[in-house]
Scaffold this motif. Structure first.
Motif, PDB file in Angstrom:
ATOM      1  N   VAL A  19       0.837  -1.206   0.000  1.00  0.00           N
ATOM      2  CA  VAL A  19       0.000   0.000   0.000  1.00  0.00           C
ATOM      3  C   VAL A  19       0.871   1.254   0.000  1.00  0.00           C
ATOM      4  CG1 VAL A  19      -1.682   1.331   1.314  1.00  0.00           C
ATOM      5  CG2 VAL A  19      -1.956  -1.142   1.098  1.00  0.00           C
ATOM      6  N   VAL A  20       1.946   1.225   0.792  1.00  0.00           N
ATOM      7  CA  VAL A  20       2.859   2.368   0.835  1.00  0.00           C
ATOM      8  C   VAL A  20       3.518   2.569  -0.527  1.00  0.00           C
ATOM      9  CG1 VAL A  20       4.966   3.299   1.862  1.00  0.00           C
ATOM     10  CG2 VAL A  20       3.288   2.132   3.297  1.00  0.00           C
ATOM     11  N   LEU A  21       3.991   1.478  -1.124  1.00  0.00           N
ATOM     12  CA  LEU A  21       4.613   1.572  -2.444  1.00  0.00           C
ATOM     13  C   LEU A  21       3.648   2.151  -3.464  1.00  0.00           C
ATOM     14  CD1 LEU A  21       6.554  -1.814  -2.622  1.00  0.00           C
ATOM     15  CD2 LEU A  21       7.515   0.462  -2.283  1.00  0.00           C
ATOM     16  N   ARG A  22       2.413   1.670  -3.428  1.00  0.00           N
ATOM     17  CA  ARG A  22       1.417   2.136  -4.382  1.00  0.00           C
ATOM     18  C   ARG A  22       1.148   3.630  -4.205  1.00  0.00           C
ATOM     19  NH1 ARG A  22      -2.724  -0.985  -2.971  1.00  0.00           N
ATOM     20  NH2 ARG A  22      -1.696  -2.757  -3.953  1.00  0.00           N
ATOM     21  N   GLY A  23       1.042   4.065  -2.958  1.00  0.00           N
ATOM     22  CA  GLY A  23       0.792   5.474  -2.691  1.00  0.00           C
ATOM     23  C   GLY A  23       1.949   6.360  -3.118  1.00  0.00           C
ATOM     24  N   LEU A  24       3.172   5.924  -2.808  1.00  0.00           N
ATOM     25  CA  LEU A  24       4.351   6.693  -3.213  1.00  0.00           C
ATOM     26  C   LEU A  24       4.427   6.829  -4.732  1.00  0.00           C
ATOM     27  CD1 LEU A  24       7.037   5.234  -0.781  1.00  0.00           C
ATOM     28  CD2 LEU A  24       6.132   7.568  -0.778  1.00  0.00           C
TER      29      LEU A  24
END
Length: 230
Positions: A19-24
């Motif tokens: 989720v963090v990767l996707r948001g970044l």
């Protein structure tokens, strides 16, 4: 596009949460001058990607499967010296911050950072500067504290020239840049820096910058507290 380079700043994302990767990736790809070239969820994959892609900047989480972010940062510096690392984590504690900086991180930001601040940090480290999250800078101030045997009055022993050097050091300038600004040689700047550290009882440039800010020796540089690495 990055000024004068004719190409975007390439960025590798390293975090064990999808989720963090996707948001970044989502908000970084809205920046024309930044190109996300890869993602990794563990240090081993990240280091392989660094060797293959030679990114300009790595956004590095600290908690990763296997090798942690500090060790991975050290390996990035060894395998790709031109790649800058920004630690992006949830931890602001001193025992996390200092090892990361010592490992070679050019920036240390917390995951609550605003997207525009993260983008500016990427630009800054690519320019050769460094960035600290304000809470991280505060943690370092607490660590520096009042050095034993060196009260704030110790600053009175600094010469006017040393105060000038300290002011420029706190703004993130390199020795070469300080020398150019003051019309002195880089070797002379190094001598002044060594004298400043000795007089204040400190160990490195980061501590000197934080000490100077805490004791009002220089003007507050603003959000992000740009400090020179090393």
């Amino acid at each position: 596009m990055t000024q004068g380079s004719g190409r975007p700043i390439t960025v590798l994302l390293v975090d064990d949460h999808a989720v963090v990767l996707r948001g970044l990736r989502f908000f970084l790809e809205t920046e024309e001058e930044i190109q996300v070239v890869g993602e990794a969820t563990d240090a081993e994959t990240a280091l392989e990607a660094v060797e293959r892609l030679q990114p300009d900047v790595v956004l590095m989480d600290l908690v990763l499967p296997g090798m942690d972010g500090v060790a991975a940062t050290r390996e990035v510096q060894r395998r790709s010296p031109g790649t800058k690392v920004i630690v992006l984590t949830s931890f602001a504690e001193q025992d996390r911050v200092v090892p990361a900086i010592q490992a070679g991180a050019a920036g240390y930001l917390l995951k609550d950072v605003a997207p525009d601040v993260l983008v500016e940090a990427i630009r800054a480290v690519h320019r050769g500067e460094a960035r600290l999250h304000p809470r991280v800078a505060q943690a370092l101030m607490l660590q520096v504290g009042q050095p034993p045997g060196h009260p704030a009055a110790a600053a009175s022993s600094l010469t006017p020239r040393e105060l000038e050097v300290l002011t420029l050091l706190t703004r993130g300038l390199s020795n070469k840049e300080i020398g150019a600004a003051l019309a002195i040689t880089e070797t002379t700047v190094k001598t002044h820096v060594s004298s400043i550290l000795s007089k204040l009882g400190l160990q490195d440039r980061t501590q000197a910058a934080v000490y100077a800010l805490k004791h009002g020796l220089v003007a507050e540089p603003g959000p992000g507290v740009p400090l020179e690495e090393g």
